[in-house]
Design an enzyme around this catalytic site. Structure first.
Site, mmCIF file in Angstrom:
data_model
loop_
_atom_site.group_PDB
_atom_site.id
_atom_site.type_symbol
_atom_site.label_atom_id
_atom_site.label_comp_id
_atom_site.label_asym_id
_atom_site.label_seq_id
_atom_site.Cartn_x
_atom_site.Cartn_y
_atom_site.Cartn_z
ATOM 1 N N ILE A 31 0.819 -1.212 0.000
ATOM 2 C CA ILE A 31 0.000 0.000 0.000
ATOM 3 C C ILE A 31 0.864 1.279 0.000
ATOM 4 O O ILE A 31 0.400 2.348 -0.381
ATOM 5 C CB ILE A 31 -0.969 -0.026 1.214
ATOM 6 C CG1 ILE A 31 -2.223 0.775 0.947
ATOM 7 C CG2 ILE A 31 -0.289 0.410 2.490
ATOM 8 C CD1 ILE A 31 -3.311 0.551 1.983
ATOM 9 N N ASN A 86 12.199 -8.624 6.286
ATOM 10 C CA ASN A 86 12.630 -8.098 7.586
ATOM 11 C C ASN A 86 12.082 -8.957 8.727
ATOM 12 O O ASN A 86 10.911 -9.339 8.705
ATOM 13 C CB ASN A 86 12.133 -6.657 7.752
ATOM 14 C CG ASN A 86 12.678 -5.728 6.673
ATOM 15 O OD1 ASN A 86 13.812 -5.890 6.224
ATOM 16 N ND2 ASN A 86 11.876 -4.765 6.251
ATOM 17 N N HIS A 92 13.741 -3.475 11.073
ATOM 18 C CA HIS A 92 12.765 -2.719 10.274
ATOM 19 C C HIS A 92 11.487 -3.468 9.959
ATOM 20 O O HIS A 92 10.758 -3.093 9.036
ATOM 21 C CB HIS A 92 13.391 -2.195 8.971
ATOM 22 C CG HIS A 92 14.528 -1.261 9.198
ATOM 23 N ND1 HIS A 92 14.345 0.047 9.585
ATOM 24 C CD2 HIS A 92 15.853 -1.453 9.144
ATOM 25 C CE1 HIS A 92 15.527 0.620 9.746
ATOM 26 N NE2 HIS A 92 16.464 -0.277 9.492
ATOM 27 N N HIS A 99 6.523 -11.641 5.773
ATOM 28 C CA HIS A 99 6.247 -11.173 4.406
ATOM 29 C C HIS A 99 7.541 -10.941 3.655
ATOM 30 O O HIS A 99 8.536 -10.523 4.229
ATOM 31 C CB HIS A 99 5.387 -9.909 4.400
ATOM 32 C CG HIS A 99 5.905 -8.802 5.266
ATOM 33 N ND1 HIS A 99 5.753 -8.794 6.631
ATOM 34 C CD2 HIS A 99 6.595 -7.684 4.957
ATOM 35 C CE1 HIS A 99 6.310 -7.703 7.130
ATOM 36 N NE2 HIS A 99 6.840 -7.007 6.137
ATOM 37 N N HIS A 101 9.048 -8.820 0.475
ATOM 38 C CA HIS A 101 8.823 -7.727 -0.475
ATOM 39 C C HIS A 101 9.510 -8.087 -1.802
ATOM 40 O O HIS A 101 10.661 -8.515 -1.791
ATOM 41 C CB HIS A 101 9.500 -6.439 -0.003
ATOM 42 C CG HIS A 101 9.055 -5.907 1.325
ATOM 43 N ND1 HIS A 101 8.238 -4.798 1.441
ATOM 44 C CD2 HIS A 101 9.349 -6.281 2.588
ATOM 45 C CE1 HIS A 101 8.059 -4.523 2.730
ATOM 46 N NE2 HIS A 101 8.709 -5.404 3.455
HETATM 47 P P1 AMP Z 1 8.000 -4.296 6.913
HETATM 48 O O1 AMP Z 1 8.719 -3.024 7.303
HETATM 49 O O2 AMP Z 1 8.936 -5.265 6.217
HETATM 50 O O3 AMP Z 1 7.269 -4.928 8.070
HETATM 51 O O4 AMP Z 1 6.949 -3.871 5.818
HETATM 52 C C1 AMP Z 1 5.570 -3.815 6.028
HETATM 53 C C2 AMP Z 1 4.966 -3.382 4.721
HETATM 54 O O5 AMP Z 1 3.565 -3.569 4.782
HETATM 55 C C3 AMP Z 1 5.198 -1.907 4.380
HETATM 56 O O6 AMP Z 1 5.885 -1.805 3.134
HETATM 57 C C4 AMP Z 1 3.790 -1.335 4.285
HETATM 58 O O7 AMP Z 1 3.643 -0.373 3.278
HETATM 59 C C5 AMP Z 1 2.959 -2.567 4.013
HETATM 60 N N1 AMP Z 1 1.561 -2.483 4.421
HETATM 61 C C6 AMP Z 1 1.081 -2.118 5.623
HETATM 62 N N2 AMP Z 1 -0.266 -2.180 5.628
HETATM 63 C C7 AMP Z 1 -0.638 -2.610 4.406
HETATM 64 C C8 AMP Z 1 -1.877 -2.885 3.775
HETATM 65 N N3 AMP Z 1 -3.050 -2.719 4.437
HETATM 66 N N4 AMP Z 1 -1.879 -3.323 2.500
HETATM 67 C C9 AMP Z 1 -0.735 -3.488 1.836
HETATM 68 N N5 AMP Z 1 0.484 -3.247 2.361
HETATM 69 C C10 AMP Z 1 0.535 -2.815 3.623
#
Ligand code: AMP
Length: 136
Positions: A31, A86, A92, A99, A101
């Site tokens: 997002i 992460n 981070h 997840h 990326h």
């Molecule tokens: P991290 O820092 O690796 O935990 O990344 C978490 C990621 O989740 C970030 O890039 C956010 O932009 C993404 N994120 C958080 N909420 C949502 C959502 N509702 N839909 C899609 N991505 C999300």
């Protein structure tokens, strides 16, 4: 494991731009993308960090990552990309559900990395590798 925004997406309580789903994996657009096409790939299994993931879920993600990366490259036009994963707040992690990326590198857009690399000492390397192998 505590409730996260991704558990709510998995249950269909929050919307997402879904790209892929099978019985163990969901992939959807980030997002707040670092570049156009930034994709998140998550296991359906609730696990905070990769070390907590079952072999089955890890294998399911590994099986589909290359295919998802090819789709990200094709649609974004990127010829380079990063896969970032992460684990833990100091590393981070912001959402505490595993997840991966997939982040296309598109000119200045994408993941910026500042490596502060050291130098592996031979004796320490031998000790570390031995200890890790024994810890498996
Ligand atoms: P991290 O820092 O690796 O935990 O990344 C978490 C990621 O989740 C970030 O890039 C956010 O932009 C993404 N994120 C958080 N909420 C949502 C959502 N509702 N839909 C899609 N991505 C999300």
């Amino acid at each position: 494991m505590a409730e996260t925004i991704f558990s709510r997406i998995l249950r269909g309580e929050l919307p997402c731009h879904k790209v892929y789903e099978d019985d163990k994996v969901l992939a959807f657009l980030d997002i707040m993308p670092l570049s156009r096409g930034h994709l998140l790939v998550i296991p359906k299994e609730p696990a905070e960090t990769v070390d907590q993931l079952s072999d089955e879920s890890a294998a399911a993600i590994g099986r589909v990552l290359p295919r998802l990366a090819r789709a990200v490259m094709k649609v974004s036009g990127a010829t380079a990309y990063n896969i970032l994963q992460n684990n833990g707040a100091p590393a981070h992690q912001a959402v505490f559900h595993v997840h991966f990326h997939i982040i296309p590198k598109l000119g200045a857009d994408g993941l910026g990395i500042g490596w502060k690399s050291g130098r592996l000492d031979g004796a320490d390397g031998a000790a570390l590798a031995g200890e890790m192998a024994a810890a498996l």
